[in-house]
Design an enzyme around this catalytic site. Structure first.
Site, mmCIF file in Angstrom:
data_model
loop_
_atom_site.group_PDB
_atom_site.id
_atom_site.type_symbol
_atom_site.label_atom_id
_atom_site.label_comp_id
_atom_site.label_asym_id
_atom_site.label_seq_id
_atom_site.Cartn_x
_atom_site.Cartn_y
_atom_site.Cartn_z
ATOM 1 N N GLU A 125 52.332 55.501 87.671
ATOM 2 C CA GLU A 125 52.417 56.609 86.716
ATOM 3 C C GLU A 125 52.434 57.969 87.411
ATOM 4 O OE1 GLU A 125 49.915 56.076 83.284
ATOM 5 O OE2 GLU A 125 49.829 58.242 82.962
ATOM 6 N N LYS B 275 41.322 54.716 78.744
ATOM 7 C CA LYS B 275 42.510 54.305 79.504
ATOM 8 C C LYS B 275 42.714 55.251 80.687
ATOM 9 C CE LYS B 275 47.134 53.834 80.407
ATOM 10 N NZ LYS B 275 48.012 54.681 81.215
ATOM 11 N N ASP C 227 40.206 41.999 91.240
ATOM 12 C CA ASP C 227 40.652 41.402 89.979
ATOM 13 C C ASP C 227 40.641 42.481 88.890
ATOM 14 O OD1 ASP C 227 40.908 40.058 87.563
ATOM 15 O OD2 ASP C 227 39.680 38.360 88.181
ATOM 16 N N HIS D 114 54.372 65.122 84.193
ATOM 17 C CA HIS D 114 55.329 64.014 84.241
ATOM 18 C C HIS D 114 56.740 64.553 84.453
ATOM 19 C CE1 HIS D 114 52.849 60.691 82.057
ATOM 20 N NE2 HIS D 114 52.145 61.351 82.928
HETATM 21 C C1 MEV Z 1 47.802 58.327 80.392
HETATM 22 O O1 MEV Z 1 48.033 57.278 81.312
HETATM 23 C C2 MEV Z 1 46.329 58.603 80.315
HETATM 24 C C3 MEV Z 1 45.934 59.622 79.271
HETATM 25 O O2 MEV Z 1 46.484 59.251 78.010
HETATM 26 C C4 MEV Z 1 44.434 59.652 79.213
HETATM 27 C C5 MEV Z 1 43.882 60.473 78.087
HETATM 28 O O3 MEV Z 1 44.550 60.640 77.065
HETATM 29 O O4 MEV Z 1 42.725 60.908 78.238
HETATM 30 C C6 MEV Z 1 46.501 60.982 79.586
#
Ligand code: MEV
Length: 389
Positions: free
Chosen positions: A84, A262, A278, A375
């Site tokens: 990413e 995430k 893992d 990005h």
């Molecule tokens: C993207 O990989 C991760 C984010 O969505 C985390 C977040 O929203 O805090 C940017």
């Protein structure tokens, strides 16, 4: 509908080149595509073939280094395997903001995993619990005899928990073996021990044993870290306040908490991949921990008396530096060398710091210019590069 049948018997018995030839013919891969698959990179194809079944190729991803990390007073360059854009740059950038105010402070982590043994069809639950309790030392000894090397190094079963539970199939007893796995992730040692003691436990319960497996909710292997991030480097008081608002959102809303977490796992899983750990076990443990009292963010934030951002992160982390891919994957070994790490505990401390850093980086971007700007910068670079080529 596909034109081929997926029914292939004995696929695993073929050599890598025979498997590839078969897939090429079935699917209609071009010579060019087959050439890509044949490139195993730094792997010996034979070493891949003994790692797992049905191998036809190896899969490569970018391997990057996040800079500026100071954790418990020690400097670390942190290898990350992730595709990413912006993630690594953002982590390096935010690590500098923590570094200015002393870096990350991580607590000691006990390397204790849980092995679960399920006993069903128990004659009398109270008698069963009493019998297990009365024979606790004997059960621990039985398990420990199975792994003399772990015991010699100072690990092994340290305790046993008895958990009667009610289920849709009636009452059961779940026995937890608490195993100090030292520098391993622990699944092999723990599963072997659980399988060893299960028949004896069933006998003590006058019941029947079924599942004997590690729990990925590694509640005794909790990694915790804290850092203070410089308010000016974050973008001033407004930026700090915006991060607190973002945190408040995640705390109140599981839809947001999932994405918040995430972002944390972007860092932790990138390091887990780079060190041959893992990743699925780590993800499972993290999200279950987050859900223990209703799904919540794994991190928390506050503002100190000088207006700087204080961040904390806490989650179970089952990282190992011995066993499995950690020793066989050439890049996993190099990652440990780059990190200068000597124990699984230290690796998990870097992981929790990286997770917190990644979280702050994401919240900062989201609460200011938005995540797409970073990005798009990389996207632009890619486009420019392909125009030049
Ligand atoms: C993207 O990989 C991760 C984010 O969505 C985390 C977040 O929203 O805090 C940017």
């Amino acid at each position: 509908m596909n034109s081929y049948s997926s029914e292939i018997s004995g696929f695993y018995k073929l050599s890598i080149s025979e498997r590839l030839k078969l897939i090429k013919e079935k699917v209609g891969l071009t010579d060019e595509e087959t050439k890509v698959l044949k490139n195993f990179g730094y792997f010996e194809p034979e070493s891949m073939d003994i790692l797992i079944e049905n191998v036809i190729a190896s899969y490569q991803l970018p391997y990057s280094i996040a800079c500026n990390f100071k954790i418990n007073g020690k400097d670390y360059l942190v290898p990350m395997v992730i595709e990413e854009p912006s993630v690594v740059a953002a982590a390096s950038n935010v690590a500098r903001m923590a570094r200015k105010l002393g870096g990350f402070h991580c607590e000691k982590i006990k390397q204790v995993m849980i092995g679960q043994v399920q006993i069903v069809k128990i004659k009398n639950m109270d008698d069963a619990v009493r019998n297990i309790e009365a024979n606790k030392e004997k059960i621990i000894k039985l398990a420990n005899e199975k792994d003399p090397i772990l015991i010699k190094l100072g690990g092994g079963v340290i305790d046993l928990e008895i958990r009667p539970i009610e289920t849709i199939k009636g009452p059961m007893i779940i026995v937890h073996l608490l195993v100090n796995v030292l520098d391993a992730m622990g699944a092999n040692a723990v599963n072997t021990m659980a399988e060893t003691v299960a028949p004896y436990l069933a006998e003590l319960c006058e019941g029947q044993y079924l599942l004997r497996i590690i729990s990925n909710l590694a509640i005794h292997r909790i990694a915790k870290c804290k850092a203070t991030f410089d308010k000016d480097m974050l973008g001033g008081p407004q930026a700090v306040e915006a991060i607190i608002y973002a945190y408040a959102f995640a705390k109140a809303d599981p839809f947001r908490a999932a994405t918040h977490n995430k972002g944390i796992m972007n860092g932790i899983i990138a390091l887990a991949s780079a060190t041959g750990n893992d990743t699925r076990a780590i993800e499972a443990g993290a999200h279950t921990y987050a859900a223990l009292n209703g799904y919540s963010p794994l991190s928390k934030f506050d503002i100190d008396s000088d207006g700087n951002l204080i961040g904390e992160l806490e989650l179970p982390l089952a990282f190992g530096i011995i066993g499995g891919l950690t020793k066989t994957h050439p890049l996993a070994r190099i990652s440990l060398k780059i990190l200068g790490i000597n124990s699984a505990e230290e690796l998990a401390q870097v992981a929790v710091a990286l997770g917190l850093c990644q979280n702050v980086a994401a919240l900062r971007a989201l609460a200011s210019e938005g995540i797409q700007a970073g990005h798009m910068k990389l996207h632009q670079r890619k486009k420019q590069k392909s125009n030049e080529d």
